[in-house]
Design an enzyme around this catalytic site. Structure first.
Site, PDB file in Angstrom:
ATOM      1  N   ARG A 121       0.809  -1.235   0.000  1.00 46.90           N
ATOM      2  CA  ARG A 121       0.000   0.000   0.000  1.00 46.90           C
ATOM      3  C   ARG A 121       0.836   1.277   0.000  1.00 46.90           C
ATOM      4  NH1 ARG A 121      -2.739  -3.383   3.507  1.00 46.90           N
ATOM      5  NH2 ARG A 121      -4.563  -4.305   2.506  1.00 46.90           N
ATOM      6  N   LYS A 143       2.761  11.332 -11.679  1.00 47.40           N
ATOM      7  CA  LYS A 143       1.909  10.465 -12.510  1.00 47.40           C
ATOM      8  C   LYS A 143       2.661   9.169 -12.735  1.00 47.40           C
ATOM      9  CE  LYS A 143      -0.952  13.373 -15.471  1.00 47.40           C
ATOM     10  NZ  LYS A 143      -1.251  13.650 -16.892  1.00 47.40           N
ATOM     11  N   GLU A 185       9.353  17.957 -25.276  1.00 50.26           N
ATOM     12  CA  GLU A 185       8.722  18.386 -24.018  1.00 50.26           C
ATOM     13  C   GLU A 185       9.302  19.731 -23.553  1.00 50.26           C
ATOM     14  OE1 GLU A 185       6.139  16.859 -22.871  1.00 50.26           O
ATOM     15  OE2 GLU A 185       6.288  14.750 -23.447  1.00 50.26           O
ATOM     16  N   LYS A 227       7.113  22.850 -14.286  1.00 52.34           N
ATOM     17  CA  LYS A 227       6.284  21.681 -13.973  1.00 52.34           C
ATOM     18  C   LYS A 227       5.915  21.681 -12.494  1.00 52.34           C
ATOM     19  CE  LYS A 227       4.947  17.114 -14.765  1.00 52.34           C
ATOM     20  NZ  LYS A 227       5.077  15.891 -15.518  1.00 52.34           N
ATOM     21  N   GLU A 237      -4.651  16.982 -11.901  1.00 53.63           N
ATOM     22  CA  GLU A 237      -5.165  17.334 -13.225  1.00 53.63           C
ATOM     23  C   GLU A 237      -6.664  17.597 -13.237  1.00 53.63           C
ATOM     24  OE1 GLU A 237      -2.927  15.438 -16.393  1.00 53.63           O
ATOM     25  OE2 GLU A 237      -4.668  15.627 -17.703  1.00 53.63           O
ATOM     26  N   ARG A 241      -3.306  21.587 -14.781  1.00 56.63           N
ATOM     27  CA  ARG A 241      -2.252  20.644 -15.175  1.00 56.63           C
ATOM     28  C   ARG A 241      -2.440  20.134 -16.608  1.00 56.63           C
ATOM     29  NH1 ARG A 241       0.555  15.852 -11.544  1.00 56.63           N
ATOM     30  NH2 ARG A 241       1.836  15.047 -13.228  1.00 56.63           N
ATOM     31  N   ASN A 245      -0.349  18.870 -21.416  1.00 55.38           N
ATOM     32  CA  ASN A 245      -0.641  17.923 -22.498  1.00 55.38           C
ATOM     33  C   ASN A 245      -0.665  18.581 -23.871  1.00 55.38           C
ATOM     34  OD1 ASN A 245      -0.914  15.736 -20.732  1.00 55.38           O
ATOM     35  ND2 ASN A 245      -3.034  16.289 -20.271  1.00 55.38           N
ATOM     36  N   HIS A 248      -0.326  16.521 -27.001  1.00 58.15           N
ATOM     37  CA  HIS A 248      -0.397  15.108 -26.622  1.00 58.15           C
ATOM     38  C   HIS A 248      -1.620  14.386 -27.186  1.00 58.15           C
ATOM     39  CE1 HIS A 248       2.858  16.292 -24.048  1.00 58.15           C
ATOM     40  NE2 HIS A 248       2.914  15.135 -23.410  1.00 58.15           N
ATOM     41  N   HIS A 252      -0.474  11.288 -29.001  1.00 57.66           N
ATOM     42  CA  HIS A 252      -0.857   9.939 -28.562  1.00 57.66           C
ATOM     43  C   HIS A 252      -1.553   9.192 -29.697  1.00 57.66           C
ATOM     44  CE1 HIS A 252      -0.907  10.567 -23.908  1.00 57.66           C
ATOM     45  NE2 HIS A 252       0.292  10.288 -24.366  1.00 57.66           N
ATOM     46  N   HIS A 265       7.488   8.983 -27.857  1.00 55.86           N
ATOM     47  CA  HIS A 265       6.514   9.897 -27.240  1.00 55.86           C
ATOM     48  C   HIS A 265       6.812  11.360 -27.622  1.00 55.86           C
ATOM     49  CE1 HIS A 265       3.827  11.385 -24.100  1.00 55.86           C
ATOM     50  NE2 HIS A 265       4.801  12.192 -23.699  1.00 55.86           N
TER      51      HIS A 265
END
Ligand SMILES: NC(=O)c1ccc[n+]([C@@H]2O[C@H](COP(=O)([O-])OP(=O)(O)OC[C@H]3O[C@@H](n4cnc5c(N)ncnc54)[C@H](O)[C@@H]3O)[C@@H](O)[C@H]2O)c1
Length: 359
Positions: A121, A143, A185, A227, A237, A241, A245, A248, A252, A265
């Site tokens: 956990r 993330k 990026e 960031k 997000e 945030r 993207n 993206h 993607h 990417h």
């Protein structure tokens, strides 16, 4: 050394940026509550260059150090690899005092972070990013996750590291194509947050590509600071945030269409940023001169500026409807409001998308 903090209350953590940090822990070890065992997760490419260095450094701190070497590649960012990590930790009788070290690029970072979030956990983990992309983006912000055959990054958790250790020397062994992917990026931060930074990049591309570490240290510090600020404002997000993207949604779609790993990417983000900027041009948010400068900077950094020639509007739409950024059936796009700021829009028409992918 450059040091900054991601300010998230009791989950705040430092980012260290300097050459040689893998072999010298004096400036960072006291910031992490290291006890008992350290487990380094890496891949069979990064292992050759950096595993021994980090192992020796952690051993010198009195820790018992284990390492798990996974095969290299986005295609291994899966639940199977996650399960391998779980089994390894159990076999080594790792308890909750264990700290995981993610030594590698974004694939290892995302996977290790998710493993750290889940094992018993939640155990501590430290990001040791070794690609430019992971140094400026994926290692910061918490993330974590893995891919599923039906979608990229579809399984995961928000889980913050205890520290991010960026050894600039790792960039010396990074292939040029990967450096370019990271620059995708980097350029993103200029477009969404700071025109001044965008202009700095325009003026310093040659030094970046010569691995001038003064310039690179400055670039990485600026990206991490942006960031950190965005994540501070919106960790999960819920709003702000999402601007990270930029490019993206298109990117993607290209990555998925081509099959994981064919386009990197950052390459998808490169072409995707041109498309998102075209949307901004169509809406008169940026000038045609600024649009041309964006394309030029992306090109100068050896990134694609166009979608694959065999990818149609229908291909884009089909894949984009499965994107995480879809809400109530609407595909949402980050679009520059001007050079240095961007926002989320859900009113982009099919005609605009068609124009953008022609860009
Ligand atoms: N968590 C986030 O916020 C976030 C943000 C952006 C991207 N990502 C994820 O990051 C991943 C992409 O990360 P990436 O671009 O770092 O890819 P990667 O982890 O696959 O690394 C790229 C390649 O470089 C090699 N490599 C790494 N460091 C090296 C070094 N110093 N010298 C030589 N080779 C080295 C790797 O073995 C790999 O072959 C994707 O899975 C993407 O989804 C996550």
């Amino acid at each position: 050394m450059k040091k900054l903090v991601v300010d998230l209350g009791d989950r705040s953590y430092p980012i260290f940026i300097k050459q040689g940090l893998l072999t010298d822990a004096t400036e960072w070890s006291s910031y992490i509550n290291l006890k008992d065992k350290a487990v380094i997760i890496t891949n069979d490419t990064v292992e050759k260059w950096y595993l021994e260095k980090l192992t020796n450094t952690l051993k010198s701190l009195g820790l018992t150090v284990y390492s798990l070497v996974l095969p290299d590649g986005e295609k291994y960012k899966t639940l199977e690899s996650f399960n391998k990590i779980m089994t390894f930790l159990l076999e080594k009788s790792c308890g909750r005092d264990t700290t995981l070290f993610a030594l590698g690029g974004g694939v290892i970072g995302d996977l290790t972070g998710f493993a750290a979030a889940s094992y018993q956990r939640g155990v501590n983990f430290v990001q040791v990013p070794t690609t430019l992309l992971s140094q400026v983006d994926s290692s910061v912000g918490g993330k974590t996750g893995v891919n599923h055959p039906l979608g990229k990054n579809m399984i995961g958790a928000f889980y913050q590291p205890k520290a991010v250790i960026i050894d600039l020397d790792c960039l010396k062994t990074l292939p040029a194509r990967e450096l370019a992917a990271g620059m995708g990026e980097v350029i993103k931060y200029g477009i969404i947050w700071s025109k001044e930074f965008f202009e700095y990049l325009e003026q310093h591309t040659a030094e970046i590509w010569k691995l001038d570490f003064d310039v690179l240290g400055q670039v990485i510090h600026t990206c991490c600071a942006i960031k950190a600020e965005v994540v501070h404002q919106d960790e999960r997000e819920g709003g702000k945030r999402a601007i990270l993207n930029l490019g993206h949604t298109f990117g993607h779609a290209i990555e998925t269409f081509m099959g994981y790993g064919v386009w990197l990417h950052g390459e998808g983000v490169g072409a995707g940023m041109v498309m998102a900027s075209k949307l901004a041009l169509l809406r008169n948010k940026i000038s045609s001169d600024e649009f041309a400068r964006i394309i030029k900077l992306i090109e100068l950094n050896k990134l694609p500026t166009k979608a694959p020639s065999n990818m149609t509007l229908a291909d884009f739409e089909k894949i984009m409807l499965h994107d995480k950024k879809v809400k109530a059936g609407k595909v949402r796009f980050i679009i520059p409001d001007f050079l240095g700021m961007a926002s989320l829009y859900d009113d982009v028409t099919e005609a605009e998308i068609a124009e953008a992918i022609k860009a």
